[in-house]
Design a protein around this motif. Structure first.
Motif, PDB file in Angstrom:
ATOM      1  N   LEU A  86       0.866  -1.182   0.000  1.00 39.94           N
ATOM      2  CA  LEU A  86       0.000   0.000   0.000  1.00 39.94           C
ATOM      3  C   LEU A  86       0.902   1.231   0.000  1.00 39.94           C
ATOM      4  CD1 LEU A  86      -3.222   0.515   0.613  1.00 39.94           C
ATOM      5  CD2 LEU A  86      -2.312   1.397   2.758  1.00 39.94           C
ATOM      6  N   ARG A  87       0.617   2.155  -0.909  1.00 43.38           N
ATOM      7  CA  ARG A  87       1.437   3.376  -0.963  1.00 43.38           C
ATOM      8  C   ARG A  87       0.594   4.591  -0.617  1.00 43.38           C
ATOM      9  NH1 ARG A  87       2.540   0.488  -5.185  1.00 43.38           N
ATOM     10  NH2 ARG A  87       1.373   1.833  -6.592  1.00 43.38           N
ATOM     11  N   VAL A  88       1.184   5.481   0.137  1.00 40.76           N
ATOM     12  CA  VAL A  88       0.472   6.678   0.598  1.00 40.76           C
ATOM     13  C   VAL A  88       1.202   7.908   0.108  1.00 40.76           C
ATOM     14  CG1 VAL A  88      -0.558   7.810   2.604  1.00 40.76           C
ATOM     15  CG2 VAL A  88       0.143   5.424   2.756  1.00 40.76           C
ATOM     16  N   ALA A  89       0.462   8.920  -0.287  1.00 41.11           N
ATOM     17  CA  ALA A  89       1.065  10.218  -0.613  1.00 41.11           C
ATOM     18  C   ALA A  89       0.228  11.303   0.039  1.00 41.11           C
ATOM     19  CB  ALA A  89       1.108  10.406  -2.128  1.00 41.11           C
ATOM     20  N   VAL A  90       0.872  12.373   0.483  1.00 44.63           N
ATOM     21  CA  VAL A  90       0.127  13.479   1.091  1.00 44.63           C
ATOM     22  C   VAL A  90       0.388  14.766   0.318  1.00 44.63           C
ATOM     23  CG1 VAL A  90       0.065  12.497   3.411  1.00 44.63           C
ATOM     24  CG2 VAL A  90       1.981  13.962   2.755  1.00 44.63           C
ATOM     25  N   ASP A  91      -0.595  15.634   0.326  1.00 45.79           N
ATOM     26  CA  ASP A  91      -0.496  16.909  -0.378  1.00 45.79           C
ATOM     27  C   ASP A  91      -0.497  18.023   0.675  1.00 45.79           C
ATOM     28  OD1 ASP A  91      -0.883  19.241  -1.776  1.00 45.79           O
ATOM     29  OD2 ASP A  91      -2.509  18.469  -3.045  1.00 45.79           O
ATOM     30  N   ARG A  92       0.686  18.527   0.992  1.00 41.62           N
ATOM     31  CA  ARG A  92       0.791  19.534   2.056  1.00 41.62           C
ATOM     32  C   ARG A  92       0.134  20.853   1.673  1.00 41.62           C
ATOM     33  NH1 ARG A  92       4.248  19.517   6.289  1.00 41.62           N
ATOM     34  NH2 ARG A  92       5.092  21.559   5.776  1.00 41.62           N
ATOM     35  N   GLU A  93       0.047  21.136   0.368  1.00 42.21           N
ATOM     36  CA  GLU A  93      -0.632  22.357  -0.076  1.00 42.21           C
ATOM     37  C   GLU A  93      -2.121  22.290   0.245  1.00 42.21           C
ATOM     38  OE1 GLU A  93       0.384  25.337  -1.440  1.00 42.21           O
ATOM     39  OE2 GLU A  93       2.255  24.511  -0.634  1.00 42.21           O
ATOM     40  N   ALA A  94      -2.692  21.081   0.091  1.00 34.53           N
ATOM     41  CA  ALA A  94      -4.129  20.914   0.327  1.00 34.53           C
ATOM     42  C   ALA A  94      -4.443  20.755   1.815  1.00 34.53           C
ATOM     43  CB  ALA A  94      -4.636  19.691  -0.435  1.00 34.53           C
ATOM     44  N   CYS A  95      -3.472  20.298   2.592  1.00 38.78           N
ATOM     45  CA  CYS A  95      -3.694  19.970   4.014  1.00 38.78           C
ATOM     46  C   CYS A  95      -4.250  21.172   4.774  1.00 38.78           C
ATOM     47  CB  CYS A  95      -2.366  19.537   4.632  1.00 38.78           C
ATOM     48  SG  CYS A  95      -2.461  19.227   6.415  1.00 38.78           S
ATOM     49  N   CYS A  96      -5.275  20.920   5.638  1.00 41.79           N
ATOM     50  CA  CYS A  96      -5.793  22.014   6.466  1.00 41.79           C
ATOM     51  C   CYS A  96      -5.469  21.800   7.939  1.00 41.79           C
ATOM     52  CB  CYS A  96      -7.287  22.221   6.230  1.00 41.79           C
ATOM     53  SG  CYS A  96      -8.318  20.851   6.762  1.00 41.79           S
ATOM     54  N   GLY A  97      -4.614  20.827   8.229  1.00 38.76           N
ATOM     55  CA  GLY A  97      -4.093  20.669   9.591  1.00 38.76           C
ATOM     56  C   GLY A  97      -5.117  20.249  10.625  1.00 38.76           C
ATOM     57  N   SER A  98      -6.152  19.494  10.211  1.00 34.61           N
ATOM     58  CA  SER A  98      -7.173  19.078  11.176  1.00 34.61           C
ATOM     59  C   SER A  98      -6.632  18.051  12.172  1.00 34.61           C
ATOM     60  CB  SER A  98      -8.381  18.484  10.453  1.00 34.61           C
ATOM     61  OG  SER A  98      -8.037  17.217   9.916  1.00 34.61           O
ATOM     62  N   GLY A  99      -5.584  17.315  11.754  1.00 31.63           N
ATOM     63  CA  GLY A  99      -4.975  16.321  12.650  1.00 31.63           C
ATOM     64  C   GLY A  99      -5.706  14.989  12.691  1.00 31.63           C
ATOM     65  N   ASN A 100      -6.759  14.843  11.863  1.00 36.66           N
ATOM     66  CA  ASN A 100      -7.494  13.573  11.835  1.00 36.66           C
ATOM     67  C   ASN A 100      -6.604  12.373  11.553  1.00 36.66           C
ATOM     68  OD1 ASN A 100     -10.485  13.644  12.132  1.00 36.66           O
ATOM     69  ND2 ASN A 100     -10.223  15.366  10.733  1.00 36.66           N
ATOM     70  N   CYS A 101      -5.677  12.551  10.602  1.00 38.61           N
ATOM     71  CA  CYS A 101      -4.829  11.427  10.195  1.00 38.61           C
ATOM     72  C   CYS A 101      -3.902  11.001  11.330  1.00 38.61           C
ATOM     73  CB  CYS A 101      -4.034  11.772   8.935  1.00 38.61           C
ATOM     74  SG  CYS A 101      -3.056  13.284   9.074  1.00 38.61           S
ATOM     75  N   VAL A 102      -3.426  11.966  12.103  1.00 36.97           N
ATOM     76  CA  VAL A 102      -2.507  11.655  13.201  1.00 36.97           C
ATOM     77  C   VAL A 102      -3.251  10.879  14.292  1.00 36.97           C
ATOM     78  CG1 VAL A 102      -0.904  12.649  14.872  1.00 36.97           C
ATOM     79  CG2 VAL A 102      -1.263  13.784  12.680  1.00 36.97           C
ATOM     80  N   ARG A 103      -4.514  11.200  14.473  1.00 37.41           N
ATOM     81  CA  ARG A 103      -5.331  10.480  15.437  1.00 37.41           C
ATOM     82  C   ARG A 103      -5.612   9.057  14.971  1.00 37.41           C
ATOM     83  NH1 ARG A 103     -10.037  10.842  17.896  1.00 37.41           N
ATOM     84  NH2 ARG A 103     -11.157  10.733  15.931  1.00 37.41           N
ATOM     85  N   THR A 104      -5.855   8.934  13.661  1.00 37.46           N
ATOM     86  CA  THR A 104      -6.292   7.650  13.118  1.00 37.46           C
ATOM     87  C   THR A 104      -5.121   6.694  12.896  1.00 37.46           C
ATOM     88  OG1 THR A 104      -8.013   8.903  11.989  1.00 37.46           O
ATOM     89  CG2 THR A 104      -7.713   6.624  11.297  1.00 37.46           C
ATOM     90  N   ALA A 105      -4.013   7.198  12.363  1.00 36.22           N
ATOM     91  CA  ALA A 105      -2.874   6.337  12.027  1.00 36.22           C
ATOM     92  C   ALA A 105      -1.563   7.019  12.434  1.00 36.22           C
ATOM     93  CB  ALA A 105      -2.881   6.019  10.519  1.00 36.22           C
ATOM     94  N   PRO A 106      -1.306   7.059  13.737  1.00 40.95           N
ATOM     95  CA  PRO A 106      -0.128   7.802  14.230  1.00 40.95           C
ATOM     96  C   PRO A 106       1.210   7.204  13.786  1.00 40.95           C
ATOM     97  CG  PRO A 106      -1.246   6.668  16.043  1.00 40.95           C
ATOM     98  CD  PRO A 106      -2.117   6.512  14.843  1.00 40.95           C
ATOM     99  N   GLU A 107       1.208   5.934  13.394  1.00 42.20           N
ATOM    100  CA  GLU A 107       2.456   5.322  12.906  1.00 42.20           C
ATOM    101  C   GLU A 107       2.833   5.849  11.537  1.00 42.20           C
ATOM    102  OE1 GLU A 107       4.217   3.305  14.807  1.00 42.20           O
ATOM    103  OE2 GLU A 107       2.634   3.582  16.323  1.00 42.20           O
ATOM    104  N   VAL A 108       1.856   6.384  10.836  1.00 43.60           N
ATOM    105  CA  VAL A 108       2.072   6.739   9.433  1.00 43.60           C
ATOM    106  C   VAL A 108       2.092   8.254   9.223  1.00 43.60           C
ATOM    107  CG1 VAL A 108       1.176   6.420   7.084  1.00 43.60           C
ATOM    108  CG2 VAL A 108       0.968   4.572   8.769  1.00 43.60           C
ATOM    109  N   PHE A 109       1.283   8.969  10.012  1.00 44.68           N
ATOM    110  CA  PHE A 109       1.171  10.420   9.813  1.00 44.68           C
ATOM    111  C   PHE A 109       1.637  11.186  11.050  1.00 44.68           C
ATOM    112  CE2 PHE A 109      -2.248   8.360   7.384  1.00 44.68           C
ATOM    113  CZ  PHE A 109      -1.936   8.786   6.102  1.00 44.68           C
ATOM    114  N   ASP A 110       2.156  12.370  10.795  1.00 46.18           N
ATOM    115  CA  ASP A 110       2.554  13.262  11.873  1.00 46.18           C
ATOM    116  C   ASP A 110       2.209  14.687  11.424  1.00 46.18           C
ATOM    117  OD1 ASP A 110       3.603  14.234  14.221  1.00 46.18           O
ATOM    118  OD2 ASP A 110       5.676  13.640  13.799  1.00 46.18           O
TER     119      ASP A 110
END
Lengths: 69, 397
Positions: free
Chosen positions: A5-29
């Motif tokens: 499984l490959r993941v990519a993030v778009d920092r320009e689009a990110c609004c910093g809600s922190g949902n991903c860090v809550r859901t998958a802290p091993e993968v997102f910061d």
């Protein structure tokens, strides 16, 4: 072949809600300086796949792309 | 049959008088027209999948000065300046403000505030006990906790809480006239103008001082914008969480088996908070937007200049996403709820709200094992405002 499984993030689009860090802290910061998403692993361990898919679904800004199985 | 009858367009908002939101019946399509108190009409979307699409779409604007924007309350004659109120902006203007605040509210920063939140909660619990039973949980616990925390975070003196709580209430009440809304906005702004001037002379370790030093001094933000931004954060920071604490306590006390389950298994607290957020969805009026071009939502056509409303409380009871959605079930794992909205405007304070709710409910139910309603639940009065809540909640222990 299913492969990894490959993941990519778009920092320009990110609004910093922190949902991903809550859901998958091993993968997102969140970046200490600007609070925007940081990818800790672009090929997460299979045990984190469900959480990563959930994080992508729940991302309010649609800033997480997941490809693979 | 009756298919030639013209169905009258329902009046919106539908009004609220309990934990259960009033929802429209738009059938499987889940979208219909509503008429607003201002006489405007808008599309009301209710399905979870449609709200995801609508609230992420760049085809809709949050800017209420745009023609056709659905106004639920009449606007003051002199349209309020948005200044730093970035919930009413679109990118790139919105992005500029959101980015300045993101590090302040990110999870790891909020985590460092948890000891302070716990201390605040324990202090409020003490004052509730000291008030003697029965006591109003809203006055002694639900209101002071988030008020004290947001004051600490922003650097606003809590001693002034009566001033800004009273004005927030007027600002958010449906019954307020445009003139009253205008007046309280001006009073809150004047208060913050003075506070910001003081912070610029004597900075403290707080958000307003940091934004003044790092953003206003550098020319990234005007002082006017900082004033508007601070009003928004002050109002949003205490009304929402205060209402959630009051309503959550009511719901837990009305579901004693689930409260007992939480007491037996304290690790359920995070799921409990998420389920309470879903079940209660206190932004009951939903989110308003206007289409900036001809577009579609869930295949449904929306023309440029048409107003739309995304009804969060309906999406949070969408059976396609939440089985037996009307049932309160603290173990359901309701992670797809939209209580904080969706899209780039999703609540920036959600890590703070979650931490406050978690700690407040933990300490309340641990500290007062005999906590119970002191009145008949049918007599509990609700506050149907921009943010839904309980007016008072008489409890005993």
């Amino acid at each position: 072949m299913s492969g990894a499984l490959r993941v990519a993030v778009d920092r320009e689009a990110c609004c910093g809600s922190g949902n991903c860090v809550r859901t998958a802290p091993e993968v997102f910061d969140q970046d200490d300086a600007d609070g925007l998403v940081l990818l800790r692993r672009s090929e997460p361990a299979p045990g984190d796949w469900d959480a990563v898919r959930q994080a992508a679904y729940n991302c309010p800004a649609g800033a997480i792309a997941v490809a693979g199985p | 049959m009756s298919d030639t009858l013209v169905t009258p367009i329902p009046a919106y908002p539908f009004g609220n008088d309990g934990p259960e939101p009033r929802l429209p019946d738009f059938g499987q399509e889940g979208v219909g027209r509503v008429r607003l108190p201002t006489g405007q009409e808008a599309w009301l979307f209710t399905r979870h999948e449609h709200l995801r699409e609508l609230l992420r779409s760049p085809d809709f604007s949050s800017d209420f000065s745009r023609p056709g924007f659905p106004q639920i309350r009449p606007m003051p004659k002199e349209a309020p300046q948005r200044d730093g109120s970035f919930i009413r902006m679109d990118p790139p203007e919105h992005t500029r403000f959101r980015r300045m605040l993101t590090p302040e509210f990110m999870i790891k920063h909020i985590r460092t505030l948890e000891p302070l939140i716990r201390q605040t909660v324990l202090g409020a619990l003490e004052s509730l006990r000291a008030a003697g039973k029965p006591a109003d949980l809203v006055e002694h616990f639900a209101m002071p906790v988030p008020s004290m925390v947001i004051c600490h975070l922003l650097g606003v003196p809590y001693a002034d809480h009566e001033f800004f709580q009273q004005r927030s209430r007027v600002l958010l009440a449906w019954a307020s006239t445009p003139e009253q809304v205008q007046t309280v906005i001006e009073e809150l702004r004047e208060y913050l103008v003075r506070l910001i001037a003081e912070k610029r002379r004597n900075p403290g370790d707080d958000m307003i001082s940091r934004l003044a030093a790092e953003r206003v001094e550098t020319g990234e933000m005007t002082e006017r914008e900082l004033v508007g931004l601070s009003v928004l954060l002050l109002v949003a920071g205490h009304e929402t969480t205060a209402n959630m604490i009051g309503l959550s306590t009511l719901v837990m006390l009305q579901h004693p088996a689930q409260l007992e389950r939480l007491r037996q298994d304290p690790a359920l607290i995070d799921d409990t908070v998420e389920e309470l957020l879903r079940y209660l969805t206190i932004v009951r009026t939903g989110l308003t937007r206007v289409a900036v071009r001809d577009t579609t939502v869930g295949g449904h056509r929306v023309g440029a200049g048409e107003g739309v409303i995304g009804l969060l409380s309906a999406a949070n009871r969408d059976e396609d996403v939440f089985t037996d959605a009307e049932r309160f079930d603290l173990a359901r794992g309701s992670h797809q709820h939209m209580a904080f909205g969706f899209g780039i405007h999703q609540c920036i304070g959600q890590p703070l709200a979650r931490a406050e709710l978690r700690i407040a409910l933990q300490e309340l139910f641990n500290g007062l094992p005999e906590l119970a309603l002191a009145v008949d639940p049918s007599t509990v009065e609700f506050r149907d405002a921009v943010v839904f809540g309980v007016r008072r909640l008489e409890v005993t222990w």
